[in-house]
Design a protein around this motif. Structure first.
Motif, PDB file in Angstrom:
ATOM      1  N   UNK A 189       1.116  13.809 -12.786  1.00 52.58           N
ATOM      2  CA  UNK A 189       1.258  13.904 -14.077  1.00 52.58           C
ATOM      3  C   UNK A 189       0.052  14.059 -14.875  1.00 52.58           C
ATOM      4  N   UNK A 190      -1.008  13.739 -14.547  1.00 54.47           N
ATOM      5  CA  UNK A 190      -2.526  13.781 -15.063  1.00 54.47           C
ATOM      6  C   UNK A 190      -2.679  15.315 -14.805  1.00 54.47           C
ATOM      7  N   UNK A 191      -2.168  16.023 -14.056  1.00 58.64           N
ATOM      8  CA  UNK A 191      -2.473  17.436 -13.613  1.00 58.64           C
ATOM      9  C   UNK A 191      -1.987  18.266 -14.832  1.00 58.64           C
ATOM     10  N   UNK A 192      -0.576  17.742 -15.416  1.00 58.09           N
ATOM     11  CA  UNK A 192       0.073  18.529 -16.404  1.00 58.09           C
ATOM     12  C   UNK A 192      -0.404  17.868 -17.805  1.00 58.09           C
ATOM     13  N   UNK A 213      -3.724   1.440 -11.378  1.00 59.53           N
ATOM     14  CA  UNK A 213      -4.190   2.945 -11.627  1.00 59.53           C
ATOM     15  C   UNK A 213      -3.873   3.285 -13.176  1.00 59.53           C
ATOM     16  N   UNK A 214      -3.823   2.531 -14.182  1.00 57.43           N
ATOM     17  CA  UNK A 214      -3.925   2.748 -15.723  1.00 57.43           C
ATOM     18  C   UNK A 214      -2.630   3.543 -15.675  1.00 57.43           C
ATOM     19  N   UNK A 215      -1.456   2.938 -15.274  1.00 59.83           N
ATOM     20  CA  UNK A 215      -0.117   3.472 -15.855  1.00 59.83           C
ATOM     21  C   UNK A 215       0.677   2.467 -16.815  1.00 59.83           C
ATOM     22  N   UNK A 216       1.850   3.231 -17.193  1.00 60.12           N
ATOM     23  CA  UNK A 216       2.572   2.226 -17.934  1.00 60.12           C
ATOM     24  C   UNK A 216       3.950   2.211 -17.123  1.00 60.12           C
ATOM     25  N   UNK A 217       4.500   0.962 -17.310  1.00 58.58           N
ATOM     26  CA  UNK A 217       5.544   0.608 -16.338  1.00 58.58           C
ATOM     27  C   UNK A 217       6.792   0.136 -17.314  1.00 58.58           C
ATOM     28  N   UNK A 218       7.841   0.802 -16.963  1.00 60.77           N
ATOM     29  CA  UNK A 218       8.894   0.155 -17.938  1.00 60.77           C
ATOM     30  C   UNK A 218      10.066  -0.152 -17.052  1.00 60.77           C
ATOM     31  N   UNK A 219      10.502  -1.488 -17.112  1.00 68.20           N
ATOM     32  CA  UNK A 219      11.487  -2.143 -16.326  1.00 68.20           C
ATOM     33  C   UNK A 219      12.640  -1.946 -16.806  1.00 68.20           C
ATOM     34  N   UNK A 220      13.548  -1.502 -16.363  1.00 68.47           N
ATOM     35  CA  UNK A 220      15.210  -1.439 -16.614  1.00 68.47           C
ATOM     36  C   UNK A 220      16.126  -2.581 -16.261  1.00 68.47           C
ATOM     37  N   UNK A 258      20.574   2.945 -19.306  1.00 66.41           N
ATOM     38  CA  UNK A 258      19.339   2.375 -19.923  1.00 66.41           C
ATOM     39  C   UNK A 258      18.023   3.104 -19.306  1.00 66.41           C
ATOM     40  N   UNK A 259      18.204   3.468 -18.055  1.00 63.89           N
ATOM     41  CA  UNK A 259      17.216   4.389 -17.276  1.00 63.89           C
ATOM     42  C   UNK A 259      16.961   5.807 -17.978  1.00 63.89           C
ATOM     43  N   UNK A 260      18.169   6.368 -18.255  1.00 63.35           N
ATOM     44  CA  UNK A 260      18.154   7.630 -18.751  1.00 63.35           C
ATOM     45  C   UNK A 260      17.658   7.707 -20.439  1.00 63.35           C
ATOM     46  N   UNK A 261      17.862   6.530 -20.939  1.00 57.71           N
ATOM     47  CA  UNK A 261      17.550   6.462 -22.469  1.00 57.71           C
ATOM     48  C   UNK A 261      15.871   6.182 -22.409  1.00 57.71           C
ATOM     49  N   UNK A 262      15.189   5.714 -21.257  1.00 64.08           N
ATOM     50  CA  UNK A 262      13.751   5.173 -21.402  1.00 64.08           C
ATOM     51  C   UNK A 262      12.978   6.691 -20.761  1.00 64.08           C
ATOM     52  N   UNK A 263      13.765   7.753 -20.332  1.00 59.64           N
ATOM     53  CA  UNK A 263      13.130   8.893 -19.688  1.00 59.64           C
ATOM     54  C   UNK A 263      12.235   9.380 -21.098  1.00 59.64           C
ATOM     55  N   UNK A 264      11.063   9.948 -20.997  1.00 58.78           N
ATOM     56  CA  UNK A 264      10.346  10.538 -21.765  1.00 58.78           C
ATOM     57  C   UNK A 264       9.328  11.550 -21.415  1.00 58.78           C
ATOM     58  N   UNK A 265       8.600  12.029 -22.218  1.00 59.89           N
ATOM     59  CA  UNK A 265       7.597  13.251 -21.757  1.00 59.89           C
ATOM     60  C   UNK A 265       6.634  12.553 -20.694  1.00 59.89           C
ATOM     61  N   UNK A 266       6.187  11.550 -20.818  1.00 61.45           N
ATOM     62  CA  UNK A 266       4.980  10.897 -19.990  1.00 61.45           C
ATOM     63  C   UNK A 266       5.575  10.156 -18.765  1.00 61.45           C
ATOM     64  N   UNK A 285       0.693  -1.440  -0.004  1.00 59.35           N
ATOM     65  CA  UNK A 285       0.040  -0.005  -0.065  1.00 59.35           C
ATOM     66  C   UNK A 285       0.649   1.529   0.010  1.00 59.35           C
ATOM     67  N   UNK A 286       2.080   1.234   0.618  1.00 66.12           N
ATOM     68  CA  UNK A 286       2.853   2.359   0.727  1.00 66.12           C
ATOM     69  C   UNK A 286       3.491   2.546  -0.663  1.00 66.12           C
ATOM     70  N   UNK A 287       3.520   1.577  -1.413  1.00 69.01           N
ATOM     71  CA  UNK A 287       4.127   1.872  -2.912  1.00 69.01           C
ATOM     72  C   UNK A 287       2.949   2.192  -3.892  1.00 69.01           C
ATOM     73  N   UNK A 288       1.941   1.833  -3.566  1.00 75.75           N
ATOM     74  CA  UNK A 288       0.711   2.258  -4.456  1.00 75.75           C
ATOM     75  C   UNK A 288       0.412   3.513  -4.130  1.00 75.75           C
ATOM     76  N   UNK A 289       0.462   4.122  -2.729  1.00 79.38           N
ATOM     77  CA  UNK A 289       0.254   5.460  -2.526  1.00 79.38           C
ATOM     78  C   UNK A 289       1.400   6.385  -3.503  1.00 79.38           C
ATOM     79  N   UNK A 290       2.531   5.834  -3.249  1.00 73.97           N
ATOM     80  CA  UNK A 290       3.542   6.971  -4.196  1.00 73.97           C
ATOM     81  C   UNK A 290       3.152   6.934  -5.750  1.00 73.97           C
ATOM     82  N   UNK A 291       2.975   5.680  -6.398  1.00 73.81           N
ATOM     83  CA  UNK A 291       2.486   5.742  -7.594  1.00 73.81           C
ATOM     84  C   UNK A 291       1.452   6.611  -7.725  1.00 73.81           C
ATOM     85  N   UNK A 292       0.434   6.518  -6.922  1.00 72.35           N
ATOM     86  CA  UNK A 292      -0.875   7.249  -7.208  1.00 72.35           C
ATOM     87  C   UNK A 292      -0.710   8.836  -7.400  1.00 72.35           C
ATOM     88  N   UNK A 293       0.164   9.056  -6.093  1.00 74.46           N
ATOM     89  CA  UNK A 293       0.362  10.545  -6.050  1.00 74.46           C
ATOM     90  C   UNK A 293       1.104  11.084  -7.391  1.00 74.46           C
TER      91      UNK A 293
END
Length: 583
Positions: free
Chosen positions: A225-228, A252-259, A272-280, A212-220
Motif C-alpha cells: 500500500x505504501x508503494x502506491x 507497523x503504524x497501520x489502522x485497523x477497522x473491526x467489523x 458492513x465490511x463493504x461499507x468500510x472499504x476505502x482508498x486506504x 508472526x505469520x499474521x504479522x508478516x502478512x500485514x507487513x506485506x
C-alpha cells in the motif's frame, strides 16, 4: 498581447478588487480588537491560538483511530493527571501486580537469582529440572485442557526428542553451513502450499508461530500500500479475528477497522465490511475458523469484495491449519477457504497445533512471489555485509524446523485424515450434547474443533462461575471469552479418548444444575489462583476496558508478573521468607 507577468497582475487584480472592501472591514475589526494591546501579547496570543488549533486538529483528525477513541483517550489522559486519580490508579496497579505475583509465587519455593558459582553436573541439572517439573499443577494428559497440547503421543515425543538432538546446533540463517535445514524448511512450505491447493506460483515462509505469520502478512500488504502512496494503510477485519492483527496495526503504524459479526451466525457482516472499504484499505481478513466460537467466516463473500475492489484477502487459518485441508476426506465437507478461491492472496496456518509439530512453528503462504517479497527485509549497506531475512527472526532454531518436517513425515496425509476425523467427530458430538442441556447456548454453527457456549436466554447464572466449578470440581480448564461472555472448549486428539466427551457433557450438565440451584448463581466466581482470576476479571466487567482507556495498563500487570522473581511469603509469626531465605 500582454506579457505573462502583466497578465498575471491583471488576474490577481480582478480577483482581489471585489474582496478589498471586505478585507478592509476585517482588518479594521482586528486592529480595533488589538488596539491598546502590547505587540508581545499579540504575538503570544497568536502562538497560543495556533497551538490550541493544532492540538484540537490532532484530536479530531487521525488516520489510525476513530474520533470517539481519540477523544476518550485524551479525556482520560487529563483525568489521570488529577493527583487523586493518579494516586488511585497507581495504588490499584500496585495492588493488582501484588496479587498477580502472589498467585504465581504461591507454589514456587525459591528463585535462582544468580549463576551458580560452579556449574552443576548433568545429574544435578536433571534433578533440578525434575523439581521444576513438579510446579505444573494442571495435568493435561487427563484430557481436561482446552487446546494447549494438541497431541502428547509418547511415540511422537520420542521422535521429537531424537530429531531435536540431531539438529540442536543448526541455524537456518546460515544456509550455506546448514543446507539440510534449508531443504527441510523449503519442503515444509511447499507441502503446505500443496495442502491449500496453491499452484506452482504459490510460496511462503516458516515462522515462529501464528502471530508472526499474521504479522508478516500485514507487513506485506502495508508495504504494498505504501508503494502506491498510502500513508496509513488500513486493514478491515472481523471483530472476532485474532488479536495478532491488532498487534500488527500497533507495530507497523497501520489502522485497523473491526467489523461486527452477525449475532446468530457469528460470521462477519459482509455489508458492513463493504461499507468500510476505502482508498486506504490494504487488506481484508476472514478466519477459518475464528478463535472464540470456531465459526468459519464467509471467505468466498470476502473474496468477492476483494476482487471487486482489487484488495488482497488474507485467510487466518492458524487454528484450523491442519484440519481444513483434510476435512473433506475425513467426511466433513466445508466451504472452500483456500487458494482455490481466486481472491485469496495469503493464508496463515500453524503447524504447531493440529499438525502436532513442536511449539514455535507456523507458515505464512502467499498466492505468488509478488506478495511474499514485500515481507522480506534487506539491508545492503551494513558494514557487516548484506543482511537479509525472510521474516522477523534472524538466527532461528533449526531443530524446530527439523522436528516440524519429521512430524509431517511421521503422520503423512492418511494420519492427518484420521486425526481430523477423530477430532471433528468429537467436537460435533460435544456440540450436540451441549445443545441438549437446558440453560446452555452454543454460538453459531461450529464446523471445526472449537465449541463456544454461554448462558441461554431466560436463565440467570454467571457463565464464568460455571467455568470455575468445572475447573475446581471436575478439573476442566476452559478458555474464557468476552463480547459476549462465554467459554469454549478447543478439542484436540486428547479429547478423542474413550469416555472423555461424555464426561465433559455430564460434568457441564451436573455443574449447571448445581449452580442454578444456588442463590448466588449470578455472582462472579474467583479462582483460587490469583492470576487466573485476573483473566476472568476482564470478563466479569468486559465494558471497563472500553470505558476506561488506562484499563489495559492495569491488565499489563499480568505480563509484568510473568517475569517477577520477587517472592515474599509473610508467615503468621511475622518472619519474611524472601527467595527461600528466612530473614
Amino acid at each position: 498581447m500582454l506579457p505573462n507577468n502583466v497578465m498575471s497582475d491583471v488576474c490577481v487584480y480582478k480577483i482581489k478588487a471585489p474582496l478589498e472592501p471586505y478585507l478592509d472591514i476585517v482588518k479594521g475589526k482586528i486592529n480595533g480588537a488589538c488596539e491598546g494591546i502590547e505587540p508581545w501579547k499579540v504575538v503570544l496570543y497568536a502562538c497560543g491560538t495556533t497551538a490550541v488549533c493544532i492540538y484540537v486538529k490532532n484530536i479530531l483528525i487521525s488516520d489510525e483511530e476513530t474520533l470517539t477513541k481519540r477523544t476518550k483517550r485524551e479525556f482520560f489522559r487529563w483525568i489521570k493527571m488529577i493527583p487523586m486519580v493518579k494516586a488511585r490508579v497507581a495504588a490499584e496497579k500496585k495492588k493488582i501486580l501484588h496479587e498477580m505475583e502472589e498467585g504465581m509465587h504461591a507454589d514456587v519455593p525459591s528463585y535462582m537469582l544468580k549463576l551458580p558459582s560452579k556449574g552443576l553436573t548433568m545429574d544435578e541439572v536433571m534433578k533440578e529440572l525434575g523439581e521444576y517439573k513438579k510446579l505444573t499443577k494442571v495435568d493435561w494428559e487427563k484430557s481436561t485442557v482446552s487446546g494447549t497440547v494438541y497431541s502428547g503421543d509418547p511415540d511422537l515425543t520420542k521422535l521429537m526428542e531424537k530429531t531435536y538432538g540431531m539438529f540442536a546446533w543448526t541455524n537456518p540463517l546460515h544456509a550455506d553451513i546448514f543446507p539440510d535445514i534449508r531443504k527441510m524448511e523449503a519442503e515444509v512450505v511447499r507441502m503446505c502450499c500443496s495442502l491449500f491447493n496453491g499452484d506452482s506460483e504459490s510460496c511462503g515462509t516458516m515462522t515462529s508461530g501464528g502471530t508472526e505469520s499474521i504479522l508478516m502478512a500485514c507487513l506485506s500488504y502495508r508495504n504494498m500500500a505504501r508503494e502506491r502512496g498510502v500513508r496509513i494503510p488500513e486493514m478491515i477485519v472481523p471483530v472476532t479475528v485474532h488479536a495478532a492483527f491488532d498487534k500488527a496495526a500497533a507495530y507497523f503504524h497501520m489502522k485497523i477497522t473491526h467489523i461486527p459479526v452477525d449475532e446468530e451466525t457469528r460470521k462477519v457482516d459482509l455489508k458492513a465490511m463493504r461499507r468500510a472499504i476505502n482508498a486506504n484499505t490494504c487488506m481484508l481478513v476472514g478466519s477459518a475458523p475464528q478463535f472464540p466460537h470456531g465459526v468459519i467466516d464467509d471467505i468466498e463473500g470476502i473474496c468477492k469484495l476483494g476482487e471487486k475492489y482489487n484488495i488482497p484477502v488474507h485467510v487466518d487459518c492458524c487454528l484450523g491449519g491442519f484440519l481444513v485441508p483434510f476435512m473433506e476426506k475425513a467426511g466433513f465437507p466445508i466451504p472452500v477457504v483456500d487458494f482455490r478461491l481466486s481472491g485469496v492472496t495469503s493464508i496463515s496456518a500453524d503447524t504447531h497445533k493440529y499438525a502436532f509439530a513442536p511449539k514455535g512453528s507456523s507458515v505464512i503462504l502467499y498466492k505468488s512471489h509478488d506478495y511474499r517479497k514485500h515481507q522480506f527485509f534487506v539491508q545492503p549497506d551494513w558494514p557487516g555485509g548484506i543482511y537479509a531475512t525472510a521474516a522477523v527472526g534472524g538466527s532461528r532454531a533449526g531443530a524446530i524446523i527439523a522436528v516440524c518436517w519429521a512430524t509431517l513425515m511421521y503422520f503423512g496425509e492418511e494420519g492427518y485424515v484420521q486425526s481430523t476425523k477423530k477430532i471433528i467427530s468429537t467436537a460435533r458430538y460435544i456440540c450436540e450434547g451441549l445443545r441438549e442441556i437446558p440453560g446452555i447456548m452454543v454460538y453459531g454453527e461450529p464446523q471445526m474443533s472449537v465449541v463456544g457456549f454461554g448462558k441461554a436466554k431466560g436463565y440467570k447464572y454467571n457463565i464464568f462461575t460455571l467455568s470455575e466449578m468445572l475447573a475446581k470440581k471436575r478439573g476442566w480448564n476452559l478458555n474464557p471469552l468476552q463480547f459476549p461472555s462465554s467459554v469454549h472448549l478447543c478439542c484436540t486428539i486428547l479429547h478423542t479418548k474413550e469416555g472423555v466427551a461424555d464426561r465433559f457433557i455430564t460434568d457441564v450438565r451436573e455443574c449447571l444444575e448445581e449452580l442454578l440451584a444456588s442463590p448466588d448463581a449470578e455472582a462472579g466466581g474467583m479462582f483460587s489462583n490469583k492470576y487466573v482470576y485476573f483473566r476472568l476479571l476482564c470478563m466479569e466487567w468486559p465494558r471497563v476496558s472500553q470505558i476506561v482507556p488506562w484499563y489495559p495498563e492495569l491488565a499489563g500487570c499480568f505480563v509484568e508478573a510473568l517475569y517477577s522473581t520477587n517472592k515474599e511469603e509473610y508467615k503468621s509469626n511475622g518472619e519474611v521468607k524472601a527467595n527461600g531465605v528466612v530473614h
